[in-house]
Motif scaffolding. Sequence first.
Motif, PDB file in Angstrom:
ATOM      1  N   ALA A 233       0.778  -1.102   0.059  1.00 50.13           N
ATOM      2  CA  ALA A 233       0.165   0.212  -0.022  1.00 50.13           C
ATOM      3  C   ALA A 233       0.900   1.312  -0.062  1.00 50.13           C
ATOM      4  O   ALA A 233       0.670   2.183  -1.006  1.00 50.13           O
ATOM      5  CB  ALA A 233      -0.841   0.005   1.151  1.00 50.13           C
ATOM      6  N   LEU A 234       1.796   1.278   0.885  1.00 51.58           N
ATOM      7  CA  LEU A 234       2.630   2.468   0.997  1.00 51.58           C
ATOM      8  C   LEU A 234       3.514   2.875  -0.246  1.00 51.58           C
ATOM      9  O   LEU A 234       3.764   3.667  -0.848  1.00 51.58           O
ATOM     10  CB  LEU A 234       3.658   2.174   1.851  1.00 51.58           C
ATOM     11  CG  LEU A 234       3.211   2.130   3.446  1.00 51.58           C
ATOM     12  CD1 LEU A 234       4.601   2.240   4.405  1.00 51.58           C
ATOM     13  CD2 LEU A 234       2.071   3.298   3.511  1.00 51.58           C
ATOM     14  N   SER A 235       4.174   1.543  -1.091  1.00 56.67           N
ATOM     15  CA  SER A 235       4.780   1.723  -2.233  1.00 56.67           C
ATOM     16  C   SER A 235       4.017   2.103  -3.470  1.00 56.67           C
ATOM     17  O   SER A 235       4.235   3.014  -4.155  1.00 56.67           O
ATOM     18  CB  SER A 235       5.447   0.165  -2.632  1.00 56.67           C
ATOM     19  OG  SER A 235       6.101  -0.277  -1.745  1.00 56.67           O
ATOM     20  N   LEU A 236       2.525   1.714  -3.550  1.00 58.29           N
ATOM     21  CA  LEU A 236       1.755   2.247  -4.649  1.00 58.29           C
ATOM     22  C   LEU A 236       1.497   3.628  -4.545  1.00 58.29           C
ATOM     23  O   LEU A 236       1.511   4.345  -5.239  1.00 58.29           O
ATOM     24  CB  LEU A 236       0.414   1.279  -4.516  1.00 58.29           C
ATOM     25  CG  LEU A 236      -0.557   1.493  -5.427  1.00 58.29           C
ATOM     26  CD1 LEU A 236       0.007   1.398  -6.894  1.00 58.29           C
ATOM     27  CD2 LEU A 236      -1.628   0.561  -5.256  1.00 58.29           C
ATOM     28  N   SER A 333      -7.966   5.984  -1.973  1.00 55.38           N
ATOM     29  CA  SER A 333      -6.725   5.560  -1.625  1.00 55.38           C
ATOM     30  C   SER A 333      -6.079   5.805  -0.114  1.00 55.38           C
ATOM     31  O   SER A 333      -5.372   5.315   0.334  1.00 55.38           O
ATOM     32  CB  SER A 333      -5.882   6.028  -2.808  1.00 55.38           C
ATOM     33  OG  SER A 333      -4.560   5.373  -2.538  1.00 55.38           O
ATOM     34  N   MET A 334      -6.344   7.179   0.053  1.00 55.57           N
ATOM     35  CA  MET A 334      -5.781   7.773   1.236  1.00 55.57           C
ATOM     36  C   MET A 334      -6.570   6.983   2.472  1.00 55.57           C
ATOM     37  O   MET A 334      -5.947   6.431   3.391  1.00 55.57           O
ATOM     38  CB  MET A 334      -5.871   9.140   1.469  1.00 55.57           C
ATOM     39  CG  MET A 334      -5.246   9.760   2.853  1.00 55.57           C
ATOM     40  SD  MET A 334      -5.184  11.514   2.707  1.00 55.57           S
ATOM     41  CE  MET A 334      -4.703  11.751   1.129  1.00 55.57           C
ATOM     42  N   VAL A 335      -7.899   6.883   2.524  1.00 50.36           N
ATOM     43  CA  VAL A 335      -8.530   6.111   3.340  1.00 50.36           C
ATOM     44  C   VAL A 335      -8.203   4.744   3.569  1.00 50.36           C
ATOM     45  O   VAL A 335      -8.100   4.085   4.735  1.00 50.36           O
ATOM     46  CB  VAL A 335     -10.073   6.413   2.996  1.00 50.36           C
ATOM     47  CG1 VAL A 335     -10.865   5.349   3.977  1.00 50.36           C
ATOM     48  CG2 VAL A 335     -10.619   7.831   3.526  1.00 50.36           C
ATOM     49  N   ILE A 336      -7.922   4.068   2.566  1.00 50.99           N
ATOM     50  CA  ILE A 336      -7.548   2.582   2.340  1.00 50.99           C
ATOM     51  C   ILE A 336      -6.283   2.662   2.895  1.00 50.99           C
ATOM     52  O   ILE A 336      -5.954   1.707   3.947  1.00 50.99           O
ATOM     53  CB  ILE A 336      -7.516   2.066   1.112  1.00 50.99           C
ATOM     54  CG1 ILE A 336      -8.893   1.875   0.495  1.00 50.99           C
ATOM     55  CG2 ILE A 336      -6.974   0.933   1.179  1.00 50.99           C
ATOM     56  CD1 ILE A 336      -9.092   1.631  -0.724  1.00 50.99           C
ATOM     57  N   ARG A 337      -5.245   3.508   2.897  1.00 46.47           N
ATOM     58  CA  ARG A 337      -3.781   3.263   3.270  1.00 46.47           C
ATOM     59  C   ARG A 337      -3.839   3.421   4.826  1.00 46.47           C
ATOM     60  O   ARG A 337      -3.476   2.703   5.569  1.00 46.47           O
ATOM     61  CB  ARG A 337      -2.879   4.102   2.715  1.00 46.47           C
ATOM     62  CG  ARG A 337      -1.531   3.995   3.098  1.00 46.47           C
ATOM     63  CD  ARG A 337      -0.391   5.063   2.434  1.00 46.47           C
ATOM     64  NE  ARG A 337      -0.615   6.247   3.037  1.00 46.47           N
ATOM     65  CZ  ARG A 337      -1.231   7.457   2.422  1.00 46.47           C
ATOM     66  NH1 ARG A 337      -1.639   7.514   1.409  1.00 46.47           N
ATOM     67  NH2 ARG A 337      -1.400   8.566   3.349  1.00 46.47           N
ATOM     68  N   GLN A 338      -4.709   4.438   5.379  1.00 47.40           N
ATOM     69  CA  GLN A 338      -4.772   4.610   6.677  1.00 47.40           C
ATOM     70  C   GLN A 338      -5.488   3.466   7.366  1.00 47.40           C
ATOM     71  O   GLN A 338      -5.019   3.296   8.760  1.00 47.40           O
ATOM     72  CB  GLN A 338      -5.610   5.986   7.090  1.00 47.40           C
ATOM     73  CG  GLN A 338      -4.649   7.405   6.308  1.00 47.40           C
ATOM     74  CD  GLN A 338      -3.287   7.346   7.319  1.00 47.40           C
ATOM     75  OE1 GLN A 338      -3.341   7.185   8.630  1.00 47.40           O
ATOM     76  NE2 GLN A 338      -2.210   7.614   6.692  1.00 47.40           N
ATOM     77  N   THR A 339      -6.370   3.132   6.868  1.00 46.52           N
ATOM     78  CA  THR A 339      -7.166   1.918   7.547  1.00 46.52           C
ATOM     79  C   THR A 339      -6.274   0.933   7.802  1.00 46.52           C
ATOM     80  O   THR A 339      -6.145   0.100   8.595  1.00 46.52           O
ATOM     81  CB  THR A 339      -8.281   1.567   6.801  1.00 46.52           C
ATOM     82  OG1 THR A 339      -9.157   2.769   6.799  1.00 46.52           O
ATOM     83  CG2 THR A 339      -8.996   0.544   7.426  1.00 46.52           C
TER      84      THR A 339
END
Length: 422
Positions: A233-236, A333-339
Amino acid sequence: MAKQDPYAALRIREFNIFLLVRFLLVFGWSMQFIVIEWQVYSITKDPLSLGIIGLMEIIPAFSMALFAGHIVDQNEKRNLLAICTAAFSLISLGLFLLTSDRFVNNWSTNSILYSIYGLVFFGGFLRSFFGPTIFSLVALLVPKKIYHNAATWSTSTWKTASVSGALFGGFFISWIGVDKTLSLVFILVILSLIILFQIKKKPILNTKIGEPMMQSLKVGVKFVFQNKAVLGALSLDMIAVLFGGTVAILSVFAQDILKVGPEGFGLLNASISMGSIVTMFITTYIPIHKNTGKKMLISVFIFGLSIIAFGLSSIFWVSLLALFISGAADGISMVIRQTILQLKTPDEMRGRVSSVNSMFVGSSNELGAFESGLAAKLLGPVVAVVFGGSMTLITAVTTGIVSPTIRNLDLTEDIEENESEA
C-alpha cells in the motif's frame, strides 16, 4: 459482523477535540502553503523555484523520519504534539514577517527567498514529528474496534481543512494580501495549541522504554518490510504521489496557462481536496474493507487518468473537474492506506511505522513537487503533468499484475478480529 455506525468515533469527546485541533492546524498549514507557493513564483517566475520548496521540506522530513518515530514511541503524545504546534507557530510568525512591507522594502529579493526556504526547511523537520504523533494519538483516543472509523474521520478532517485552506488562501491573497493572510495562519496555530490542552495526557504503551535507538529503528523498519499489505500500500501510493504531484506547479497553470488569478488558483487547489472530502464521507457509510486491494488499484488508475486530463486542458472548468476527480480517487486511496496502517500496526510501534509511512508517502509529496518543478522547467508544465499521470497509470496496472497480495487484499477479517477483542 455488527452493522457499522458511521459516527462511532464522533461520539467520543476527546476525539472531537482532536479533530478540531487537526482542522485548525491543517487549515493554517494548507493556507500557508498556498500563499508561499504564490509568493515565491511571483518573485521568481521560475517553476523550478516551486520545486525547490518541495526539496527544502523533503530533506529534513526524510532524514529525520525514523528518528522521529522512535522519539514518538518513547514519549507522551499530547505534550509532544503541543511542542510541535508551538514550533510551527514560530514558522508562521517568521513567514508573516518576511512578507511584511518592512522586510520587503529593506531586504533584497534573494534574502527574502532564501529565508523562506530556510523556514520551509524547519517546517520539514517538524513535519517528521507531526505525522507519527497524530497517528499514534488517534489510537489512544478511541477503542480498538472503531480504529477504521476514526481513521476515516481523521483523514476526512484533514482533507476538509486542506480544501478550506486552499480556497481561502487564494481568496485572502486577493482580499487582504500575502502578509495579512500569513498573520491569520499564526493566529489559527496559536488557537489550536490552546484547544489541544483540553485533551488529557495519555499513557505510553511502548513496553520497551529506553530501548537503544538503532535497535528500535531496526524493529520498526523490519515490521513494515515484512508486512506485504502495508509495504504494498505504501509503495503504490508513494509512486502515485511522486509522479502525480501537480499541486506543486498549479500556480504556473493558474498564472500562465489558464490565466485565472489568485482566486482561480485557490479554486484549483480546493477542487482537489473537495473531491477527496466527498469520497471520504461516502466511505463512512460504504465501508472499504471488502475487496480493499482492487478498490485501491482502481482509485490510483483513475487518479492517473484525471491528472492527464488536467495537463491537456486549457479550459478552466474542465481543469477544475479533472482535479476534483483526482481528489476523489486520491481520497479513496488515502482512506484505504490509513485503515491498513491502523488495523495492522501494533500499538507500541505506531510512531515508527507512521514514520516509515511518511518516508514513503509524505516525503514523496515534496520529492514529487521537486520532480514536477524540474520537469516543468525542462519539458514545459503540460508535458510534465501528462508524463506524471502516465507513470501513475503504468504503476497501477503493473502492481495489479505482479502483486497478488495487493490485488486480493481484503480487510474484513481484520475488522471482525478487532471487534471481537474490544
